[in-house]
Design a protein around this motif. Structure first.
Motif, PDB file in Angstrom:
ATOM      1  N   ARG A   1     -19.241  77.935  33.921  1.00 42.53           N
ATOM      2  CA  ARG A   1     -17.925  77.316  34.144  1.00 42.53           C
ATOM      3  C   ARG A   1     -17.962  76.407  35.372  1.00 42.53           C
ATOM      4  O   ARG A   1     -17.318  75.351  35.393  1.00 42.53           O
ATOM      5  N   PHE A   2     -18.697  76.832  36.395  1.00 39.52           N
ATOM      6  CA  PHE A   2     -18.803  76.013  37.606  1.00 39.52           C
ATOM      7  C   PHE A   2     -19.487  74.686  37.289  1.00 39.52           C
ATOM      8  O   PHE A   2     -19.023  73.624  37.710  1.00 39.52           O
ATOM      9  N   ARG A   3     -20.572  74.740  36.546  1.00 43.61           N
ATOM     10  CA  ARG A   3     -21.314  73.512  36.227  1.00 43.61           C
ATOM     11  C   ARG A   3     -20.539  72.612  35.277  1.00 43.61           C
ATOM     12  O   ARG A   3     -20.783  71.399  35.233  1.00 43.61           O
ATOM     13  N   ALA A   4     -19.606  73.199  34.512  1.00 43.00           N
ATOM     14  CA  ALA A   4     -18.810  72.413  33.577  1.00 43.00           C
ATOM     15  C   ALA A   4     -17.641  71.692  34.251  1.00 43.00           C
ATOM     16  O   ALA A   4     -16.994  70.848  33.625  1.00 43.00           O
ATOM     17  N   LEU A   5     -17.359  72.044  35.521  1.00 41.35           N
ATOM     18  CA  LEU A   5     -16.277  71.370  36.238  1.00 41.35           C
ATOM     19  C   LEU A   5     -16.589  69.888  36.417  1.00 41.35           C
ATOM     20  O   LEU A   5     -17.756  69.486  36.518  1.00 41.35           O
ATOM     21  N   SER A   6     -15.533  69.088  36.495  1.00 44.63           N
ATOM     22  CA  SER A   6     -15.737  67.691  36.859  1.00 44.63           C
ATOM     23  C   SER A   6     -16.270  67.620  38.279  1.00 44.63           C
ATOM     24  O   SER A   6     -16.100  68.561  39.072  1.00 44.63           O
ATOM     25  N   ALA A   7     -16.929  66.544  38.615  1.00 44.63           N
ATOM     26  CA  ALA A   7     -17.471  66.390  39.961  1.00 44.63           C
ATOM     27  C   ALA A   7     -16.363  66.496  41.001  1.00 44.63           C
ATOM     28  O   ALA A   7     -16.558  67.093  42.074  1.00 44.63           O
ATOM     29  N   GLU A   8     -15.183  65.941  40.681  1.00 47.86           N
ATOM     30  CA  GLU A   8     -14.054  65.977  41.626  1.00 47.86           C
ATOM     31  C   GLU A   8     -13.590  67.413  41.860  1.00 47.86           C
ATOM     32  O   GLU A   8     -13.356  67.828  43.001  1.00 47.86           O
ATOM     33  N   ASN A   9     -13.449  68.178  40.772  1.00 48.18           N
ATOM     34  CA  ASN A   9     -12.989  69.554  40.910  1.00 48.18           C
ATOM     35  C   ASN A   9     -14.021  70.426  41.610  1.00 48.18           C
ATOM     36  O   ASN A   9     -13.677  71.312  42.393  1.00 48.18           O
ATOM     37  N   ARG A  10     -15.290  70.192  41.312  1.00 44.69           N
ATOM     38  CA  ARG A  10     -16.340  70.974  41.958  1.00 44.69           C
ATOM     39  C   ARG A  10     -16.330  70.726  43.466  1.00 44.69           C
ATOM     40  O   ARG A  10     -16.406  71.659  44.269  1.00 44.69           O
ATOM     41  N   THR A  11     -16.212  69.468  43.843  1.00 47.46           N
ATOM     42  CA  THR A  11     -16.170  69.127  45.274  1.00 47.46           C
ATOM     43  C   THR A  11     -14.937  69.715  45.942  1.00 47.46           C
ATOM     44  O   THR A  11     -15.014  70.268  47.041  1.00 47.46           O
ATOM     45  N   ALA A  12     -13.796  69.631  45.267  1.00 50.47           N
ATOM     46  CA  ALA A  12     -12.553  70.165  45.839  1.00 50.47           C
ATOM     47  C   ALA A  12     -12.655  71.673  46.049  1.00 50.47           C
ATOM     48  O   ALA A  12     -12.205  72.205  47.071  1.00 50.47           O
ATOM     49  N   LEU A  13     -13.245  72.374  45.083  1.00 52.53           N
ATOM     50  CA  LEU A  13     -13.400  73.829  45.211  1.00 52.53           C
ATOM     51  C   LEU A  13     -14.305  74.172  46.387  1.00 52.53           C
ATOM     52  O   LEU A  13     -13.989  75.076  47.178  1.00 52.53           O
ATOM     53  N   GLN A  14     -15.402  73.458  46.525  1.00 51.76           N
ATOM     54  CA  GLN A  14     -16.320  73.730  47.631  1.00 51.76           C
ATOM     55  C   GLN A  14     -15.673  73.400  48.978  1.00 51.76           C
ATOM     56  O   GLN A  14     -15.855  74.137  49.956  1.00 51.76           O
ATOM     57  N   GLN A  15     -14.901  72.326  49.026  1.00 48.76           N
ATOM     58  CA  GLN A  15     -14.227  71.964  50.277  1.00 48.76           C
ATOM     59  C   GLN A  15     -13.144  72.977  50.636  1.00 48.76           C
ATOM     60  O   GLN A  15     -12.993  73.359  51.804  1.00 48.76           O
ATOM     61  N   ALA A  16     -12.374  73.432  49.636  1.00 51.27           N
ATOM     62  CA  ALA A  16     -11.327  74.422  49.902  1.00 51.27           C
ATOM     63  C   ALA A  16     -11.936  75.745  50.351  1.00 51.27           C
ATOM     64  O   ALA A  16     -11.398  76.432  51.230  1.00 51.27           O
ATOM     65  N   THR A  17     -13.071  76.124  49.758  1.00 44.81           N
ATOM     66  CA  THR A  17     -13.743  77.360  50.154  1.00 44.81           C
ATOM     67  C   THR A  17     -14.293  77.249  51.562  1.00 44.81           C
ATOM     68  O   THR A  17     -14.206  78.201  52.352  1.00 44.81           O
ATOM     69  N   ALA A  18     -14.858  76.089  51.902  1.00 43.66           N
ATOM     70  CA  ALA A  18     -15.360  75.881  53.259  1.00 43.66           C
ATOM     71  C   ALA A  18     -14.234  75.963  54.283  1.00 43.66           C
ATOM     72  O   ALA A  18     -14.398  76.523  55.381  1.00 43.66           O
ATOM     73  N   ALA A  19     -13.068  75.443  53.927  1.00 42.77           N
ATOM     74  CA  ALA A  19     -11.912  75.518  54.830  1.00 42.77           C
ATOM     75  C   ALA A  19     -11.465  76.970  54.999  1.00 42.77           C
ATOM     76  O   ALA A  19     -11.083  77.391  56.103  1.00 42.77           O
ATOM     77  N   MET A  20     -11.507  77.756  53.905  1.00 37.41           N
ATOM     78  CA  MET A  20     -11.156  79.165  54.006  1.00 37.41           C
ATOM     79  C   MET A  20     -12.138  79.912  54.903  1.00 37.41           C
ATOM     80  O   MET A  20     -11.744  80.781  55.687  1.00 37.41           O
ATOM     81  N   GLU A  21     -13.413  79.577  54.796  1.00 37.87           N
ATOM     82  CA  GLU A  21     -14.403  80.230  55.653  1.00 37.87           C
ATOM     83  C   GLU A  21     -14.106  79.953  57.125  1.00 37.87           C
ATOM     84  O   GLU A  21     -14.186  80.853  57.971  1.00 37.87           O
ATOM     85  N   GLN A  22     -13.733  78.727  57.418  1.00 35.11           N
ATOM     86  CA  GLN A  22     -13.383  78.391  58.811  1.00 35.11           C
ATOM     87  C   GLN A  22     -12.174  79.183  59.281  1.00 35.11           C
ATOM     88  O   GLN A  22     -12.145  79.685  60.410  1.00 35.11           O
ATOM     89  N   ARG A  23     -11.157  79.307  58.423  1.00 40.16           N
ATOM     90  CA  ARG A  23      -9.954  80.051  58.806  1.00 40.16           C
ATOM     91  C   ARG A  23     -10.261  81.527  59.044  1.00 40.16           C
ATOM     92  O   ARG A  23      -9.663  82.163  59.916  1.00 40.16           O
ATOM     93  N   SER A  24     -11.171  82.072  58.254  1.00 43.00           N
ATOM     94  CA  SER A  24     -11.463  83.507  58.353  1.00 43.00           C
ATOM     95  C   SER A  24     -12.459  83.836  59.463  1.00 43.00           C
ATOM     96  O   SER A  24     -12.602  84.998  59.844  1.00 43.00           O
ATOM     97  N   ALA A  25     -13.160  82.827  59.976  1.00 42.99           N
ATOM     98  CA  ALA A  25     -14.146  83.048  61.043  1.00 42.99           C
ATOM     99  C   ALA A  25     -13.440  83.018  62.398  1.00 42.99           C
ATOM    100  O   ALA A  25     -13.496  82.031  63.127  1.00 42.99           O
ATOM    101  N   ARG A  26     -12.799  84.120  62.754  1.00 39.57           N
ATOM    102  CA  ARG A  26     -12.012  84.207  63.998  1.00 39.57           C
ATOM    103  C   ARG A  26     -12.727  85.147  64.963  1.00 39.57           C
ATOM    104  O   ARG A  26     -12.158  86.073  65.510  1.00 39.57           O
ATOM    105  N   PHE A  27     -14.009  84.923  65.178  1.00 42.04           N
ATOM    106  CA  PHE A  27     -14.820  85.899  65.886  1.00 42.04           C
ATOM    107  C   PHE A  27     -14.394  86.095  67.344  1.00 42.04           C
ATOM    108  O   PHE A  27     -14.422  87.212  67.856  1.00 42.04           O
ATOM    109  N   GLU A  28     -14.006  85.024  67.998  1.00 39.39           N
ATOM    110  CA  GLU A  28     -13.534  85.177  69.376  1.00 39.39           C
ATOM    111  C   GLU A  28     -12.196  85.915  69.405  1.00 39.39           C
ATOM    112  O   GLU A  28     -11.941  86.733  70.281  1.00 39.39           O
TER     113      GLU A  28
END
Length: 338
Positions: free
Chosen positions: A246-273
């Motif tokens: 299903r991931f490989r079947a995504l359009s290039a735009e949707n695949r990029t958007a999903l990866q960017q949104a996930t990367a943003a979530m990782e930044q929000r959740s990385a509150r180590f300090e």
């Protein structure tokens, strides 16, 4: 006849949308086994909202919380190969039945602070990516667990490893049992739901537990003394898993958007300090509730714990076989700077 007419209208509307150049909406099911009140659930909801915004509503994650899909964490590597759901997340220690190497990729006694965690994170994620792809699943990104102080809560004062060797310690996993036994400590696993009564009745004298969440089982009522080990519980991040086809079947735009949104979530959740500040705030609240916090284990004692943990880690990864020893070497090299 009515069903046929409705189907025809829907087909015409879809055809009209495509003729006008409007991409069809992609909808995925996001499985979340945690309750809505958990911080992980908040991160999942924010991911879905962010993705919808990035794609102008053309890629929708329907989040099913509280294990509404009735799936077992231990089955995640099998479930995600079937396409139902299309996306989920899992904490690697839950994967022990099917992938011992990913389950033991970090152990208690390795990571003390945000600096050490940030140092190993690229090697850790590279190894987890390799492990997930071995199951024909796509690792889309990560949600950070955070740093939880690993403290010893006791019925009476325990201020050193030597004093800990004279009592019975509750831990939560086999690797913790092995590490403390190497140090000469009588450690045993007691289920969390039984811990309060086990402490109250003297089945165990101490428990390895995070001060930040000790109130969730009211352990501070029966364990009035605490000492930090100087280490965090294994801060292995959650992996965001997607069905590979299903991931490989995504359009290039949707695949990029999903990866960017996930990367943003990782930044929000990385509150180590912030984690360190939250731990200190929890200690203040517990002191107000009558808990005495003794000084953190000495540097020499922390080194002893780390040496024991490295031995345990080596044993577990050799037992796991496959890529386990190579992953351990890669992450240990990043940790030590070699």
């Amino acid at each position: 006849m009515k069903r046929f007419v409705l189907g025809a209208i829907a087909a015409l509307m879809a055809g009209g949308a495509q003729a006008q150049g409007t991409a069809p909406t992609t909808e995925w099911r996001f499985h979340n086994s945690y309750a809505p009140t958990r911080i992980e659930s908040q991160h999942a909801r924010e991911l879905a909202a962010d993705l919808r915004t990035r794609t102008n509503g053309r890629f929708v994650l329907n989040v099913f919380e509280g294990n509404a899909m009735n799936l077992r964490d231990a089955d995640a590597l099998r479930t995600m190969q079937g396409g139902t759901p299309e996306i989920s997340f899992i904490w690697p220690p839950f994967l022990g039945r099917d992938d011992a190497a990913m389950s033991s990729i970090l152990v208690f006694g390795l990571i003390r602070n945000a600096q050490e965690l940030n140092r190993i994170m690229p090697a850790l994620q590279q190894s987890l990516n390799e492990g997930v792809r071995r199951w024909n699943i796509e690792p889309v990104g990560y949600m950070q667990l955070g740093l939880l102080d690993a403290a010893i809560f006791c019925r009476s004062p325990v201020r050193s490893l030597d004093e800990l060797r004279r009592v019975k310690l509750r831990v939560g996993s086999r690797e913790q049992v092995e590490t403390f036994r190497t140090l000469g400590v009588a450690a045993q696993i007691v289920p969390q739901q039984e811990l309060y009564s086990a402490m109250q009745t003297g089945v165990v004298d101490c428990a390895l537990y995070p001060p930040r969440i000790v109130h969730t089982i009211s352990l501070q009522e029966v364990a009035k003394h605490a000492t930090s080990t100087g280490f965090a519980f294994p801060p292995t991040p959650y992996i965001i898993l997607a069905h590979q086809g299903r991931f490989r079947a995504l359009s290039a735009e949707n695949r990029t958007a999903l990866q960017q949104a996930t990367a943003a979530m990782e930044q929000r959740s990385a509150r180590f300090e912030q984690d360190a500040a939250d731990d200190e705030a929890s200690r203040v609240r517990l002191r107000d509730a009558g808990v005495t916090f003794h000084p953190t284990f000495s540097e020499a004692e922390q080194q002893a714990i780390r040496t024991a943990a490295l031995n345990t880690w080596d044993t577990l990864m050799k037992e796991a076989g496959g890529q386990g020893p190579a992953w351990r070497a890669r992450i240990q090299s990043a940790l030590t700077g070699n």
